[in-house]
Design a protein around this motif. Sequence first.
Motif, PDB file in Angstrom:
ATOM      1  N   ASP A   1       0.823  -1.205   0.000  1.00 57.90           N
ATOM      2  CA  ASP A   1       0.000   0.000   0.000  1.00 57.90           C
ATOM      3  C   ASP A   1       0.854   1.251   0.000  1.00 57.90           C
TER       4      ASP A   1
ATOM      5  N   HIS B   1      -3.653   4.876   0.158  1.00 61.06           N
ATOM      6  CA  HIS B   1      -4.504   3.930   0.883  1.00 61.06           C
ATOM      7  C   HIS B   1      -4.961   4.492   2.220  1.00 61.06           C
TER       8      HIS B   1
ATOM      9  N   ASP C   1     -10.324  -1.151   0.565  1.00 64.48           N
ATOM     10  CA  ASP C   1      -9.366  -2.126   1.097  1.00 64.48           C
ATOM     11  C   ASP C   1     -10.028  -3.037   2.137  1.00 64.48           C
TER      12      ASP C   1
END
Length: 130
Positions: A64, A68, A77
């Motif tokens: 990530d 993110h 996610d």
Amino acid sequence: MVSTSIRRAAAKKLRADTTPHERMLWRVLKDLPMDGSHFRRQAPIGPYVVDFFCPAKRLIIELDGGHHNEDDTAKRDIDRQLWFEREGYRAIRFWNSEIASDLMAVLERIYIELYGSREAETQPLKHRRS
């Protein structure tokens, strides 16, 4: 659901456009002592394409970047993680900064996920097709 051919094409494009952190981890993953199995990179699984996948252990590794942390991406996610878990996969995530600053700690965590402990002897991993 997206067709298999579209997911494969997306995975192929992602393999061609890897990030520096993905390349760094891929180089060392290939050297892990894993008798009988391997990792795949940018592998399609269900509706998703994952960064790295060990079929024998149903282990997914995701890298990530900073984006993110954004609310929309973080929510996607979480949804993605829950889907993997419902389907019997284990997914572990690392920040790109972890790859850059402490790659050995990342590898140790992956090894523990594969074999149960740091001291565990490697065992042949069998890929079971589903």
